[in-house]
Design a protein around this motif. Sequence first.
Motif, PDB file in Angstrom:
ATOM      1  N   PRO A   1      -4.948 -30.401 -24.181  1.00 10.67           N
ATOM      2  CA  PRO A   1      -4.952 -31.805 -23.766  1.00 10.67           C
ATOM      3  C   PRO A   1      -6.395 -32.286 -23.606  1.00 10.67           C
ATOM      4  N   ILE A   2      -6.678 -33.461 -24.129  1.00 12.14           N
ATOM      5  CA  ILE A   2      -8.045 -33.983 -24.118  1.00 12.14           C
ATOM      6  C   ILE A   2      -8.210 -35.101 -23.085  1.00 12.14           C
ATOM      7  N   GLY A   3      -7.194 -35.935 -22.930  1.00 11.00           N
ATOM      8  CA  GLY A   3      -7.265 -37.049 -21.993  1.00 11.00           C
ATOM      9  C   GLY A   3      -6.324 -38.151 -22.430  1.00 11.00           C
ATOM     10  N   GLY A   4      -6.454 -39.288 -21.795  1.00 10.61           N
ATOM     11  CA  GLY A   4      -5.604 -40.425 -22.123  1.00 10.61           C
ATOM     12  C   GLY A   4      -5.826 -40.931 -23.539  1.00 10.61           C
TER      13      GLY A   4
ATOM     14  N   ASP B   1     -19.397 -48.593 -20.345  1.00  9.09           N
ATOM     15  CA  ASP B   1     -19.275 -47.957 -19.042  1.00  9.09           C
ATOM     16  C   ASP B   1     -17.805 -47.811 -18.672  1.00  9.09           C
ATOM     17  N   ASP B   2     -17.023 -48.853 -18.883  1.00  3.71           N
ATOM     18  CA  ASP B   2     -15.594 -48.807 -18.587  1.00  3.71           C
ATOM     19  C   ASP B   2     -14.902 -47.754 -19.448  1.00  3.71           C
ATOM     20  N   TYR B   3     -15.218 -47.719 -20.736  1.00  5.22           N
ATOM     21  CA  TYR B   3     -14.613 -46.761 -21.666  1.00  5.22           C
ATOM     22  C   TYR B   3     -14.937 -45.312 -21.277  1.00  5.22           C
ATOM     23  N   LEU B   4     -16.171 -45.053 -20.884  1.00  3.75           N
ATOM     24  CA  LEU B   4     -16.599 -43.692 -20.595  1.00  3.75           C
ATOM     25  C   LEU B   4     -16.200 -43.173 -19.219  1.00  3.75           C
ATOM     26  N   HIS B   5     -16.098 -44.063 -18.236  1.00  5.87           N
ATOM     27  CA  HIS B   5     -15.963 -43.590 -16.861  1.00  5.87           C
ATOM     28  C   HIS B   5     -14.676 -43.954 -16.137  1.00  5.87           C
ATOM     29  N   ASN B   6     -13.944 -44.938 -16.589  1.00  9.29           N
ATOM     30  CA  ASN B   6     -12.754 -45.376 -15.860  1.00  9.29           C
ATOM     31  C   ASN B   6     -11.488 -44.923 -16.571  1.00  9.29           C
ATOM     32  N   ARG B   7     -10.643 -44.195 -15.860  1.00  5.27           N
ATOM     33  CA  ARG B   7      -9.388 -43.694 -16.412  1.00  5.27           C
ATOM     34  C   ARG B   7      -8.255 -43.993 -15.448  1.00  5.27           C
ATOM     35  N   ALA B   8      -7.119 -44.359 -16.018  1.00  6.04           N
ATOM     36  CA  ALA B   8      -5.906 -44.512 -15.212  1.00  6.04           C
ATOM     37  C   ALA B   8      -5.346 -43.115 -14.969  1.00  6.04           C
ATOM     38  N   ASN B   9      -4.831 -42.880 -13.799  1.00  8.63           N
ATOM     39  CA  ASN B   9      -4.243 -41.584 -13.489  1.00  8.63           C
ATOM     40  C   ASN B   9      -2.919 -41.813 -12.767  1.00  8.63           C
ATOM     41  N   ALA B  10      -2.069 -42.595 -13.397  1.00  5.92           N
ATOM     42  CA  ALA B  10      -0.803 -42.970 -12.774  1.00  5.92           C
ATOM     43  C   ALA B  10       0.230 -41.856 -12.907  1.00  5.92           C
ATOM     44  N   CYS B  11       1.119 -41.781 -11.957  1.00  8.08           N
ATOM     45  CA  CYS B  11       2.229 -40.843 -12.006  1.00  8.08           C
ATOM     46  C   CYS B  11       3.357 -41.500 -12.798  1.00  8.08           C
TER      47      CYS B  11
ATOM     48  N   PRO C   1       5.226 -42.157 -16.888  1.00  8.64           N
ATOM     49  CA  PRO C   1       4.980 -42.136 -18.338  1.00  8.64           C
ATOM     50  C   PRO C   1       3.511 -42.401 -18.673  1.00  8.64           C
ATOM     51  N   SER C   2       2.983 -41.606 -19.612  1.00  6.15           N
ATOM     52  CA  SER C   2       1.599 -41.780 -20.035  1.00  6.15           C
ATOM     53  C   SER C   2       1.487 -41.429 -21.516  1.00  6.15           C
ATOM     54  N   ARG C   3       0.398 -41.869 -22.120  1.00  5.35           N
ATOM     55  CA  ARG C   3       0.075 -41.523 -23.516  1.00  5.35           C
ATOM     56  C   ARG C   3      -1.204 -40.705 -23.478  1.00  5.35           C
ATOM     57  N   GLU C   4      -1.144 -39.472 -24.028  1.00  5.52           N
ATOM     58  CA  GLU C   4      -2.264 -38.555 -23.944  1.00  5.52           C
ATOM     59  C   GLU C   4      -2.677 -38.076 -25.338  1.00  5.52           C
ATOM     60  N   LEU C   5      -3.938 -37.753 -25.474  1.00  6.39           N
ATOM     61  CA  LEU C   5      -4.474 -37.214 -26.713  1.00  6.39           C
ATOM     62  C   LEU C   5      -4.509 -35.690 -26.595  1.00  6.39           C
ATOM     63  N   TRP C   6      -3.862 -34.998 -27.545  1.00  6.47           N
ATOM     64  CA  TRP C   6      -3.795 -33.535 -27.555  1.00  6.47           C
ATOM     65  C   TRP C   6      -4.287 -33.042 -28.914  1.00  6.47           C
ATOM     66  N   TYR C   7      -4.891 -31.858 -28.932  1.00  5.56           N
ATOM     67  CA  TYR C   7      -5.373 -31.241 -30.162  1.00  5.56           C
ATOM     68  C   TYR C   7      -4.569 -29.974 -30.439  1.00  5.56           C
ATOM     69  N   HIS C   8      -4.036 -29.842 -31.645  1.00  9.36           N
ATOM     70  CA  HIS C   8      -3.238 -28.666 -32.013  1.00  9.36           C
ATOM     71  C   HIS C   8      -4.142 -27.638 -32.695  1.00  9.36           C
ATOM     72  N   GLY C   9      -4.993 -27.016 -31.921  1.00  7.73           N
ATOM     73  CA  GLY C   9      -5.983 -26.090 -32.449  1.00  7.73           C
ATOM     74  C   GLY C   9      -5.410 -24.779 -32.949  1.00  7.73           C
ATOM     75  N   ALA C  10      -4.308 -24.311 -32.368  1.00  7.56           N
ATOM     76  CA  ALA C  10      -3.706 -23.047 -32.790  1.00  7.56           C
ATOM     77  C   ALA C  10      -2.700 -23.255 -33.919  1.00  7.56           C
ATOM     78  N   GLY C  11      -2.628 -24.464 -34.425  1.00  5.40           N
ATOM     79  CA  GLY C  11      -1.676 -24.771 -35.490  1.00  5.40           C
ATOM     80  C   GLY C  11      -2.357 -25.486 -36.632  1.00  5.40           C
ATOM     81  N   CYS C  12      -1.978 -26.736 -36.839  1.00  6.05           N
ATOM     82  CA  CYS C  12      -2.427 -27.515 -38.003  1.00  6.05           C
ATOM     83  C   CYS C  12      -3.758 -28.235 -37.785  1.00  6.05           C
TER      84      CYS C  12
END
Length: 87
Positions: A18-21, A38-48, A50-61
């Motif tokens: 998992p990389i982040g939002g 500044d907003d892009y680099l430092h501010n993240r939503a961390n709500a409990c 449903p969320s959309r996250e960026l993941w990397y499939h390094g052990a696969g494709c």
Amino acid sequence: MRIDCPLCGTRDSREFTPIGGAELLDRPAADAGAEAWDDYLHNRANACGPSRELWYHGAGCASWLVVERDTASHEVLGVTLAREVAR
């Protein structure tokens, strides 16, 4: 937790990093002002919930995925290749 990779099929989450939002895909324009970057680099939503996250499939494709997941239950709601989501 199991993740349905669009290219490899259902895999254990340990194959992914998992990389982040997924808002990381919405980068400001190169000439955007300092406030936008500044907003892009430092501010993240961390709500409990449903969320959309960026993941990397390094052990696969080696694909970048947008995983829609409920952060309270860890239920995976959907998976899309990031290249299909990125603008």
